[in-house]
Write an enzyme that holds these catalytic residues in place. Sequence first.
Site, mmCIF file in Angstrom:
data_model
loop_
_atom_site.group_PDB
_atom_site.id
_atom_site.type_symbol
_atom_site.label_atom_id
_atom_site.label_comp_id
_atom_site.label_asym_id
_atom_site.label_seq_id
_atom_site.Cartn_x
_atom_site.Cartn_y
_atom_site.Cartn_z
ATOM 1 C CG ASP A 45 -2.138 -0.905 1.015
ATOM 2 O OD1 ASP A 45 -2.367 -1.351 -0.129
ATOM 3 O OD2 ASP A 45 -2.846 -1.170 2.003
ATOM 4 N N GLY A 46 1.978 1.219 0.704
ATOM 5 C CA GLY A 46 2.856 2.380 0.732
ATOM 6 C C GLY A 46 3.392 2.724 -0.645
#
Length: 265
Positions: A45-46
């Site tokens: 997600d980062g």
Amino acid sequence: MKVAIVHNDRVTTQVAVRHLQVLLAEKGILQDQQHPDLVISVGGDGTLISAFHKYKQQLDKVCFAGIHTGHLGFYTDWRNYDMEKLVDALASHPVEENEVGYPLLDMKVTTSCGEKRFLALNEASIKRISKTMEAEVWLGGERFENFRGDGLCVSTPTGSTAYSKSLGGAVIHPRLKTLQLTEIASINNLVFRTVGSPIVIAPDEWITIVPKISDRVVVIVDGERISLTDVQKVDYKIAAEEIRFYQYGHHHFWERVNDAFIGDR
């Protein structure tokens, strides 16, 4: 169709990226890091949040898809062993016919030097360095409460499963056009009284936070600390822009929530 790839530096990710590049070339899909139609993030997600901020000036032209090479991600629909399926889908199911849009957060910070605007995919929080923050909270142009505590967080529906959830915020379906305000360790006494629960606002409303002391205030956007001085007020609203995801193979939102936090299916 033109594709850009954004990735992290993990070894497993590097291997996946090289394989993805071969698969795209075999299907005749061009790679263009400057002006893509689709941005594929490879990592977690980062990584996708980084991809969003890299291409946020082109949101009207680009769509996003995520391949995760580590832990489960809310933004990453595909695993590294699914890449053949993803590339086949891109070749037979056009991006423009298979996309879904989710709301973003528009934050405007007013300082003594003027105004600055920021876009957030997940959330934006405001805190005071080393000391308790005191602020007025306004909703839709009406004064709502006096806040005292560590800070305040405003999140999007997609960000409701991130930092906001750890603060006790509700999990909100990403198709809802709304924002959520959550408190960070509020202090309640005779002077400072807060509602003490998350607040969800309507699409046409906005949130304004006015710090009592404008110096030493920290603004954090999607995990990135923004250095600002003399913050007089911060306005939050749903952005006119939205982020679009490639929907083919898009996992059901509540399935993701179960997998991430419950895991009993």
